[in-house]
Design a protein around this motif. Structure first.
Motif, mmCIF file in Angstrom:
data_model
loop_
_atom_site.group_PDB
_atom_site.id
_atom_site.type_symbol
_atom_site.label_atom_id
_atom_site.label_comp_id
_atom_site.label_asym_id
_atom_site.label_seq_id
_atom_site.Cartn_x
_atom_site.Cartn_y
_atom_site.Cartn_z
ATOM 1 N N PRO A 164 0.822 -1.214 0.000
ATOM 2 C CA PRO A 164 0.000 0.000 0.000
ATOM 3 C C PRO A 164 0.856 1.264 0.000
ATOM 4 C CG PRO A 164 0.158 -0.872 2.198
ATOM 5 C CD PRO A 164 0.888 -1.845 1.292
ATOM 6 N N ALA A 165 0.204 2.370 -0.261
ATOM 7 C CA ALA A 165 0.876 3.659 -0.157
ATOM 8 C C ALA A 165 1.253 3.892 1.303
ATOM 9 C CB ALA A 165 -0.052 4.769 -0.642
ATOM 10 N N GLN A 166 2.429 4.420 1.515
ATOM 11 C CA GLN A 166 2.896 4.634 2.884
ATOM 12 C C GLN A 166 2.463 6.001 3.407
ATOM 13 O OE1 GLN A 166 7.030 3.844 3.447
ATOM 14 N NE2 GLN A 166 6.958 1.937 2.316
ATOM 15 N N ASP A 167 2.318 6.071 4.733
ATOM 16 C CA ASP A 167 2.072 7.359 5.365
ATOM 17 C C ASP A 167 3.021 7.481 6.558
ATOM 18 O OD1 ASP A 167 0.136 7.285 8.097
ATOM 19 O OD2 ASP A 167 0.171 5.463 6.906
ATOM 20 N N TRP A 168 3.292 8.696 6.932
ATOM 21 C CA TRP A 168 4.290 8.955 7.964
ATOM 22 C C TRP A 168 3.903 8.398 9.327
ATOM 23 C CZ3 TRP A 168 3.249 11.676 12.378
ATOM 24 C CH2 TRP A 168 2.047 12.394 12.404
ATOM 25 N N THR A 169 2.638 8.226 9.610
ATOM 26 C CA THR A 169 2.214 7.803 10.946
ATOM 27 C C THR A 169 2.653 6.376 11.282
ATOM 28 O OG1 THR A 169 0.025 7.026 10.248
ATOM 29 C CG2 THR A 169 0.220 9.347 10.891
ATOM 30 N N ALA A 170 2.925 5.570 10.268
ATOM 31 C CA ALA A 170 3.394 4.200 10.534
ATOM 32 C C ALA A 170 4.716 4.218 11.297
ATOM 33 C CB ALA A 170 3.535 3.430 9.231
ATOM 34 N N PHE B 245 -0.799 0.963 6.787
ATOM 35 C CA PHE B 245 -0.811 2.401 6.576
ATOM 36 C C PHE B 245 -2.236 2.937 6.489
ATOM 37 C CE2 PHE B 245 2.957 0.542 4.632
ATOM 38 C CZ PHE B 245 3.945 1.208 5.318
ATOM 39 N N ILE B 246 -2.381 4.202 6.801
ATOM 40 C CA ILE B 246 -3.664 4.883 6.606
ATOM 41 C C ILE B 246 -3.728 5.233 5.128
ATOM 42 C CG2 ILE B 246 -5.032 6.911 7.173
ATOM 43 C CD1 ILE B 246 -3.578 6.931 9.919
ATOM 44 N N GLU B 247 -4.739 4.697 4.444
ATOM 45 C CA GLU B 247 -4.818 4.862 2.996
ATOM 46 C C GLU B 247 -6.076 5.618 2.593
ATOM 47 O OE1 GLU B 247 -3.568 1.344 0.609
ATOM 48 O OE2 GLU B 247 -3.722 0.357 2.559
ATOM 49 N N GLU B 248 -5.894 6.640 1.804
ATOM 50 C CA GLU B 248 -7.028 7.397 1.265
ATOM 51 C C GLU B 248 -7.681 6.589 0.154
ATOM 52 O OE1 GLU B 248 -8.218 10.228 2.444
ATOM 53 O OE2 GLU B 248 -6.634 10.328 3.940
ATOM 54 N N VAL C 217 -1.020 5.528 20.698
ATOM 55 C CA VAL C 217 -2.135 6.404 21.074
ATOM 56 C C VAL C 217 -2.254 7.568 20.084
ATOM 57 C CG1 VAL C 217 -3.000 7.976 22.860
ATOM 58 C CG2 VAL C 217 -2.094 5.727 23.499
ATOM 59 N N THR C 218 -1.131 8.128 19.682
ATOM 60 C CA THR C 218 -1.137 9.221 18.702
ATOM 61 C C THR C 218 -1.705 8.738 17.374
ATOM 62 O OG1 THR C 218 0.785 10.220 19.772
ATOM 63 C CG2 THR C 218 0.302 10.926 17.509
ATOM 64 N N ARG C 219 -1.238 7.575 16.932
ATOM 65 C CA ARG C 219 -1.708 7.039 15.650
ATOM 66 C C ARG C 219 -3.198 6.718 15.709
ATOM 67 N NH1 ARG C 219 0.207 2.689 11.533
ATOM 68 N NH2 ARG C 219 -1.058 3.401 9.808
ATOM 69 N N ILE C 220 -3.668 6.200 16.819
ATOM 70 C CA ILE C 220 -5.098 5.909 16.948
ATOM 71 C C ILE C 220 -5.914 7.183 16.742
ATOM 72 C CG2 ILE C 220 -6.908 5.382 18.648
ATOM 73 C CD1 ILE C 220 -5.080 3.138 19.679
ATOM 74 N N GLU C 221 -5.500 8.271 17.358
ATOM 75 C CA GLU C 221 -6.245 9.524 17.223
ATOM 76 C C GLU C 221 -6.280 9.994 15.771
ATOM 77 O OE1 GLU C 221 -8.153 10.641 19.657
ATOM 78 O OE2 GLU C 221 -7.369 8.955 20.824
ATOM 79 N N ILE C 222 -5.157 9.881 15.080
ATOM 80 C CA ILE C 222 -5.092 10.277 13.666
ATOM 81 C C ILE C 222 -5.954 9.345 12.821
ATOM 82 C CG2 ILE C 222 -3.552 10.451 11.661
ATOM 83 C CD1 ILE C 222 -1.337 11.291 13.751
ATOM 84 N N GLU C 223 -5.846 8.047 13.074
ATOM 85 C CA GLU C 223 -6.602 7.060 12.306
ATOM 86 C C GLU C 223 -8.107 7.190 12.541
ATOM 87 O OE1 GLU C 223 -6.753 2.268 12.125
ATOM 88 O OE2 GLU C 223 -4.769 3.182 11.966
ATOM 89 N N GLU C 224 -8.483 7.500 13.781
ATOM 90 C CA GLU C 224 -9.912 7.680 14.086
ATOM 91 C C GLU C 224 -10.503 8.801 13.235
ATOM 92 O OE1 GLU C 224 -12.137 6.507 16.986
ATOM 93 O OE2 GLU C 224 -10.893 4.731 16.716
ATOM 94 N N GLN C 225 -9.768 9.895 13.066
ATOM 95 C CA GLN C 225 -10.252 10.999 12.233
ATOM 96 C C GLN C 225 -10.441 10.533 10.795
ATOM 97 O OE1 GLN C 225 -7.427 14.180 12.708
ATOM 98 N NE2 GLN C 225 -7.903 14.441 14.875
ATOM 99 N N HIS C 226 -9.466 9.779 10.296
ATOM 100 C CA HIS C 226 -9.547 9.263 8.920
ATOM 101 C C HIS C 226 -10.735 8.319 8.754
ATOM 102 C CE1 HIS C 226 -8.445 7.411 5.122
ATOM 103 N NE2 HIS C 226 -8.511 6.234 5.730
#
Length: 184
Positions: free
Chosen positions: A33-39, A98-101, A152-161
């Protein structure tokens, strides 16, 4: 070679092998998948806690780990492995590191996901705790804490996505827990 270090390596290999086999079963092992910085919030502490625990232990500063630490460490490794495998199987082809759009597929709300929204991250946390616990080391806890903060930081970002991506995510979030039922 030290028997505790050998056991530690075996536990890490079993964890990784179990996850890989689950990913093979679900067809996600070869996915690119496309990578994102949060990983990186999880990947860097992941490798740091694994390696720093071993390096610190081999320095010989602490001697043999106490039996209680070994037992607790094995229990945490077991929890991490079982959660990881089960969550991969529950997610099936929906897994992505990764978080993927624009990712096709539906919201998974069955299995572990019927109670907690991020069981893979809970498995990460169990592993972060297992490594320094099993070898009874001290400084590797810094990497473990860094990993937990990253999760915890990634969860918050992923929840928004996920809220923006899936129409029913907000309702799903109201009926489940992020990581630990009745706690968080």
């Amino acid at each position: 070679m030290d028997p505790y270090l050998i056991a530690y390596i075996v536990l890490i290999v079993l964890y990784r092998l179990s996850e890989t086999l689950a990913m093979v079963k679900t067809g996600t092992v070869a996915r690119k998948p496309a990578q994102d910085w949060t990983a990186w919030l999880i990947m860097v502490p992941y490798w740091l806690v694994i390696l720093s625990s071993a390096v610190e232990y081999t320095s010989g500063r602490y001697g043999q780990p106490p039996l209680a630490a070994v037992i607790a460490g094995v229990a945490l490794f077991a929890v991490a492995t079982v959660l990881r495998v089960r969550a991969h199987l529950d997610l099936g082809a929906q897994f992505s590191m990764f978080i993927e759009e624009g990712r096709a597929g539906g919201l998974v709300t069955t299995g572990l996901y019927s109670k907690i929204r991020h069981p893979l991250y809970l498995a990460n946390i169990a592993l972060f705790l297992a490594c320094p616990t099993f070898l009874a080391v001290r400084w590797a806890w810094a990497a473990a804490v860094m990993g937990i903060v990253g999760v915890v930081t990634r969860i918050e970002i992923e929840e928004q996505h996920l809220t923006c991506t899936f129409e029913g995510y907000a309702a799903y979030a109201r009926t489940t827990w992020k990581l630990i039922p009745r706690v968080y």
